[in-house]
Design a protein around this motif. Structure first.
Motif, PDB file in Angstrom:
ATOM      1  N   SER A   1      28.261 -44.944 -15.216  1.00  0.00           N
ATOM      2  CA  SER A   1      27.219 -45.954 -15.427  1.00  0.00           C
ATOM      3  C   SER A   1      26.047 -45.758 -14.466  1.00  0.00           C
ATOM      4  O   SER A   1      26.183 -45.125 -13.420  1.00  0.00           O
ATOM      5  CB  SER A   1      27.817 -47.339 -15.179  1.00  0.00           C
ATOM      6  OG  SER A   1      28.122 -47.477 -13.802  1.00  0.00           O
TER       7      SER A   1
ATOM      8  N   ASN B   1      24.954 -48.004 -12.609  1.00  0.00           N
ATOM      9  CA  ASN B   1      25.337 -48.710 -11.382  1.00  0.00           C
ATOM     10  C   ASN B   1      26.072 -47.764 -10.437  1.00  0.00           C
ATOM     11  O   ASN B   1      25.780 -47.689  -9.252  1.00  0.00           O
ATOM     12  CB  ASN B   1      26.236 -49.902 -11.711  1.00  0.00           C
ATOM     13  CG  ASN B   1      25.613 -50.847 -12.714  1.00  0.00           C
ATOM     14  OD1 ASN B   1      24.799 -50.446 -13.535  1.00  0.00           O
ATOM     15  ND2 ASN B   1      25.989 -52.103 -12.659  1.00  0.00           N
ATOM     16  N   PHE B   2      27.048 -47.060 -11.002  1.00  0.00           N
ATOM     17  CA  PHE B   2      27.862 -46.144 -10.193  1.00  0.00           C
ATOM     18  C   PHE B   2      27.012 -44.961  -9.721  1.00  0.00           C
ATOM     19  O   PHE B   2      26.987 -44.628  -8.539  1.00  0.00           O
ATOM     20  CB  PHE B   2      29.048 -45.663 -11.041  1.00  0.00           C
ATOM     21  CG  PHE B   2      30.043 -44.804 -10.314  1.00  0.00           C
ATOM     22  CD1 PHE B   2      31.172 -45.363  -9.719  1.00  0.00           C
ATOM     23  CD2 PHE B   2      29.855 -43.432 -10.213  1.00  0.00           C
ATOM     24  CE1 PHE B   2      32.091 -44.563  -9.045  1.00  0.00           C
ATOM     25  CE2 PHE B   2      30.774 -42.629  -9.535  1.00  0.00           C
ATOM     26  CZ  PHE B   2      31.892 -43.202  -8.963  1.00  0.00           C
TER      27      PHE B   2
ATOM     28  N   ARG C   1      24.079 -45.468  -7.149  1.00  0.00           N
ATOM     29  CA  ARG C   1      24.468 -45.591  -5.739  1.00  0.00           C
ATOM     30  C   ARG C   1      24.886 -44.245  -5.163  1.00  0.00           C
ATOM     31  O   ARG C   1      25.290 -44.166  -4.007  1.00  0.00           O
ATOM     32  CB  ARG C   1      25.626 -46.595  -5.604  1.00  0.00           C
ATOM     33  CG  ARG C   1      25.232 -48.000  -6.001  1.00  0.00           C
ATOM     34  CD  ARG C   1      26.314 -49.022  -5.710  1.00  0.00           C
ATOM     35  NE  ARG C   1      25.846 -50.351  -6.030  1.00  0.00           N
ATOM     36  CZ  ARG C   1      26.198 -51.046  -7.112  1.00  0.00           C
ATOM     37  NH1 ARG C   1      27.069 -50.534  -7.961  1.00  0.00           N
ATOM     38  NH2 ARG C   1      25.686 -52.241  -7.343  1.00  0.00           N
TER      39      ARG C   1
END
Lengths: 248, 160
Positions: B86, B88-89, B92
């Motif tokens: 994702s 999000n993953f 980061r």
């Protein structure tokens, strides 16, 4: 002194509250005295306890459910579960997804924001009890208190739509979860989770998950339905949708 | 902008692929590290290499999708859809929505779909400037790179 008196009163009043010690976060002043749970926490994938202890011991009825599931998986009859259709995992698995969580203190309440599936939990620390007949939900009804620097969270009221851990492990609507949150070191949060379920388990089962702190991270949006191409059919078959719309 | 992102990606060497496979394979009852779906539709025994031109990079939940046009032996073209972790993953771990841009010529290693349809799980990609990004966490640092900046940044330490 006053606190002692209150403690004794609580001892008499309710077994759960009996273990309360230290600031309870019922006012902004006492929140300032609680351990610093600030920043985002992401479950760590190694280098510490994760799940220690033996696997859950199921009652015959629930062992049979697990075996039936495993047999169907091996036959290829069940390939995936509801999460592929964006259904959140529910407790306890929602706490250990590969996405961060954030823990917020306000007077009388701890709120856990869970990035995965954009979930949240609210944990009432204002002394209220569970409802006598709680609605059955994915994340349950949570009350909590502090025992020194450990936040103890007691949760009941679970829908049986969710899994106990991995797929195929089921629980009853009587599942009861107690979590103990504490800082094992300044940037490592450990959550010990004990699950009791007289219908599904022959004895309580305990695991510990560890989280690393990321003060510089912020939560990101997670709308699972945005571009979910994975799916599980009603009979458990997995698939992927490769349709592609040319850019307008 | 794009160069900056790629440089960042390279600095944040993160979990190596093997580590992540270890995570996915964890038999512990405690948690499924796989947040969203099983890998049953993918052939994880086959590392398929492809080379093609980026059509679109979808920086979306629950998965990113990299679409590339691959020229077949007979000269025809097939559009492949490659699922990644994702935003999000990956966000980061040094990736951004600009990690791939339309027209980029890239080489990828994927786990193909068992069905034979033109799709798969993206494992890693070589960008036009020769740098490599790894789907399960930042840039590829080779087998021993897992203890690099990214792992320190996540504070997790990759499992062995």
């Amino acid at each position: 002194m006053l606190r002692h008196a209150w403690l004794i009163a609580a001892l008499v009043a309710a077994p759960l509250a009996a273990q309360k010690s230290g600031p309870q976060g019922d006012t902004w002043e006492t929140i300032a005295k609680l351990p610093d749970f600030g920043g985002l926490w992401e479950v760590t994938f190694g280098g510490g306890p994760r799940g220690g202890g033996e696997p859950p011991q199921f009652t015959p009825e629930y062992a049979a459910k697990l075996q039936a599931f495993q047999a169907a998986s091996q036959r290829g009859d069940i390939e995936d579960g509801p999460a592929a259709n964006c259904v959140p995992n529910g407790m306890p698995s929602i706490m250990t997804q590969p996405y961060p969580i954030e823990i917020l203190f306000t007077p009388g309440k701890v709120t856990i924001l869970i990035e995965a599936y954009a979930q949240w939990r609210q944990i009432f620390t204002d002394g209220r009890a569970h409802p006598e007949d709680p609605d059955l939900t994915f994340n349950g009804h949570s009350i909590g208190h502090w025992e020194g620097d450990t936040l103890v969270v007691d949760t009941v009221g679970f829908t049986t739509d969710t899994f106990l851990g991995n797929q195929g492990m089921r629980h009853s609507d009587k599942m009861h979860i107690v979590e103990r949150f504490h800082l094992a070191s300044p940037d490592r949060l450990e959550v010990q989770t004990t699950i009791t379920d007289a219908q599904a388990l022959t004895k309580p089962t305990t695991r510990t998950a560890a989280y690393g702190r990321h003060r510089d991270w912020t939560l990101a949006e997670y709308v699972c339905q945005q571009n979910n191409r994975n799916f599980t059919t009603d009979d458990g078959k997995a698939g992927i949708d490769l349709s592609f719309e040319e850019e307008k | 902008m794009r160069k900056t992102n790629r440089a960042r990606a390279l600095r944040h060497v993160s979990l190596v692929l093997g580590s992540v496979l270890g995570i996915l394979a964890l038999a512990a009852w405690t948690s499924s590290a796989e947040a969203h779906h099983s890998f049953s539709v993918f052939d994880m025994q086959t590392n398929k290499e492809l080379e093609g031109d980026v059509v679109e990079f979808q920086w979306t939940n629950p998965h990113t999708f990299l679409w590339i046009n691959v020229t077949n032996a007979d000269g025809s073209k097939t559009r492949w859809g490659l699922e990644g972790m994702s935003p999000n993953f990956l966000g980061r771990r040094g990736w951004s929505k600009n990690t791939f841009e339309p027209g980029d010529h890239v080489k990828v290693v994927i786990w193909p779909l068992k069905s034979g349809e033109p799709g798969g799980t993206l494992q890693r990609a070589t960008l036009p400037d020769g740098s490599e990004v790894v789907n399960f966490g930042g840039a590829g640092g080779g087998g021993g790179g897992g203890a690099g900046g990214g792992a320190a940044r996540t504070g997790s330490g990759a499992p062995q």
